[in-house]
Design a protein around this motif. Structure first.
Motif, short mmCIF file in Angstrom:
data_model
loop_
_atom_site.label_atom_id
_atom_site.label_comp_id
_atom_site.label_asym_id
_atom_site.label_seq_id
_atom_site.Cartn_x
_atom_site.Cartn_y
_atom_site.Cartn_z
N VAL A 273 128.19 79.73 30.44
CA VAL A 273 129.22 80.77 30.40
C VAL A 273 130.59 80.16 30.65
CG1 VAL A 273 130.01 82.91 31.48
CG2 VAL A 273 127.58 82.54 31.11
N PHE A 274 130.65 79.16 31.51
CA PHE A 274 131.95 78.54 31.83
C PHE A 274 132.55 77.87 30.61
CE2 PHE A 274 134.57 75.03 33.43
CZ PHE A 274 135.44 75.73 34.25
N ALA A 275 131.73 77.26 29.76
CA ALA A 275 132.27 76.63 28.55
C ALA A 275 132.90 77.67 27.62
CB ALA A 275 131.15 75.88 27.82
N VAL A 276 132.24 78.82 27.47
CA VAL A 276 132.81 79.89 26.65
C VAL A 276 134.07 80.44 27.30
CG1 VAL A 276 132.36 82.17 25.66
CG2 VAL A 276 130.54 80.46 25.73
N LEU A 277 134.08 80.53 28.62
CA LEU A 277 135.27 81.03 29.34
C LEU A 277 136.47 80.12 29.09
CD1 LEU A 277 135.32 82.42 32.92
CD2 LEU A 277 136.91 80.61 32.35
N VAL A 278 136.25 78.80 29.16
CA VAL A 278 137.36 77.88 28.93
C VAL A 278 137.81 77.94 27.48
CG1 VAL A 278 138.01 75.44 28.94
CG2 VAL A 278 136.66 76.38 30.83
N GLU A 279 136.89 78.14 26.54
CA GLU A 279 137.28 78.24 25.14
C GLU A 279 138.14 79.49 24.90
OE1 GLU A 279 135.26 78.24 20.65
OE2 GLU A 279 134.00 78.48 22.46
N GLU A 280 137.88 80.57 25.61
CA GLU A 280 138.62 81.81 25.39
C GLU A 280 139.88 81.91 26.25
OE1 GLU A 280 134.83 84.61 24.04
OE2 GLU A 280 135.97 85.07 25.86
#
Length: 472
Positions: A370-377
């Motif tokens: 989830v953190f990877a998607v959070l940083v992407e957004e």
């Protein structure tokens, strides 16, 4: 002749007549009643009931007046009243003290932000895996959050000292606490996964079926049981923690039994978290460093032997695939896609909901990444904001532990805070490809109803400690 003289003397005495119209005085002098009572006392008997038997009667003594019934005090009632008002009395529920508001606000911010990001990261995968239902994951997560919040509010008002309260059995020969019951129950649940567990895609059996409710992962409950048990043990043996037997040997054997109960699940992340929490609580409990440091070095050497010398495939592969470019199309595919998501976010990110890696490129985006998607957004700024939130949580949790009323509360708050903090740190390391991917989820963010529910219950215990802590 004598009778005649007496009648003559009586007639000669002056008579005092009442004024005309006045009533005759019919009141009896109380002194006369006392004198009559004293005259009736038998020789050798005390003048009143409160005197000691055998004492000589005292001439002219006035009997002690008895208190009216309204002024009499019931000693049993007084003792009960004092016991009810005793602030140190261990109760099941305690409504004294105030909850630490900053910690409560941090918990609610992490919960709301975590569920929001889990929905953003997992709605595409939910649509694919659940017959077009994009809200399946978030609905179950919200239900688990609701159950967790109910348990959190209940545990907030639970007197945490009740967990270490000793109940006497068989006339006091044996003593048992809620802590022992929780640990034994949790170990039994984890052993039940061997014959009755649900096998995952990777071959692990970590879940137990709950008819009508879904699945339950008992290993998440083991984290709470370990923290509560070692907090109780260290508090009870605080004066002997510097000895090798009570400070190292006995808790070490208990840790081995706990590990044996979960080792069949092949849950490396759980084993790491349990060992880290055990080491932290032992250090805070005052273990002797001349025994503690060699034990830590021995544990590190054992991990090195298992991973690199024995070359067990499950463990050694995790270190091999830590490099995203080792096998980007096979073993390290998930780490490779996570690195792409982190790099494409930039400073400010693509905006909420605009991640491209979550559309079937990044596997299990709603769980460990989830953190990877959070940083992407949200970019680098969003990632740093989440890290700062967890740092504030850890700082406030350790402050509650330092200000706790007793050692049991201090160790309980330390274990809970350290467990959440180390789990978030390890998940960040997995997303940044700095730590092997062992299935470590991010607290409050990753999908998992059991994990979220039990994390909120842990927060209830932490808030219960804060109520009795001496916080300014």
């Amino acid at each position: 002749m004598q009778q005649a003289r007496r009648s003559t003397a009586a007639r000669q005495q002056p008579r005092i007549s009442a004024p005309p119209g006045a009533r005759p005085n019919t009141r009896v002098d109380p002194r006369a009643n006392v004198q009559r009572a004293q005259s009736r006392v038998a020789p050798g008997r005390p003048p009143h009931a409160n005197a000691a038997p055998g004492t000589a009667p005292q001439q002219g003594a006035v009997p002690k007046a008895r208190k009216p019934r309204k002024q009499r005090t019931d000693k049993v009632a007084v003792k009960r009243k004092k016991k009810a008002k005793d602030p140190n009395r261990v109760r099941l529920l305690s409504f004294q003290g105030r909850v630490d508001v900053p910690m409560f606000v941090i918990i609610m911010v992490l919960l709301v932000f975590g569920i929001t990001m889990m929905f953003s990261a997992g709605h595409a995968l939910s649509y694919r895996d659940n017959d077009g239902d994009s809200f399946y994951y978030v609905t179950r997560q919200v239900i688990a959050a609701g159950i967790g919040l109910v348990g959190m509010f209940f545990l907030t008002f639970l007197d945490y000292r009740f967990l270490r309260y000793e109940f006497k059995l068989f006339g006091g020969r044996f003593k048992i606490t809620v802590t022992h019951l929780l640990l034994v129950f949790t170990m039994a649940l984890n052993l039940m996964t061997i014959p009755f567990g649900i096998r995952a895609d990777g071959g692990q059996k970590r879940w137990l079926p709950l008819p009508g409710l879904g699945q339950f992962q008992p290993s998440d409950l083991m984290k709470i049981a370990v923290i509560v048990y070692f907090a109780y043990y260290i508090q009870k043996h605080s004066k002997k923690m510097r000895t090798f037997h009570d400070g190292i040997w006995v808790p070490g054997l208990m840790l081995i039994l706990i590990i044996l109960s979960v080792i069949s699940q092949m849950h490396l992340s759980l084993l790491l978290i349990i060992c880290f929490v055990f080491a932290a609580m032992l250090f805070m409990g005052g273990a002797n460093l001349k025994y503690y440091v060699p034990l830590v070095l021995l544990a590190v050497a054992a991990v090195y032997v298992v991973v690199f010398v024995l070359d067990i495939g499950y463990f050694s592969d995790r270190f091999t695939y830590m490099d995203p470019l080792s096998q980007p199309g096979d073993g390290s595919y998930q780490n490779y896609q996570s690195a792409l998501a982190l790099g494409s976010g930039g400073i400010w990110g693509k905006g909420f909901g605009n991640s491209s890696q979550k559309y079937y490129y990044l596997p299990e985006a709603q769980n460990d990444f989830v953190f990877a998607v959070l940083v992407e957004e949200f970019g680098l700024i969003g990632g740093l904001a989440v890290i700062v939130l967890f740092l504030i949580f850890v700082f406030r949790g350790f402050l509650i532990a330092r200000k706790a009323e007793d050692k049991f509360g201090c160790l309980l708050a330390t274990g809970i805070t350290f467990q959440i903090g180390i789990q978030a740190f390890l998940n960040l390391g997995v997303n940044l490809c700095c730590i092997p991917n062992t299935g470590i989820s991010m607290p409050f963010f990753s999908y998992g109803g059991t994990a979220l529910m039990l994390q909120l219950w842990e927060m209830g215990l932490l808030l219960s400690v804060s109520k009795r802590a001496k916080l300014s």
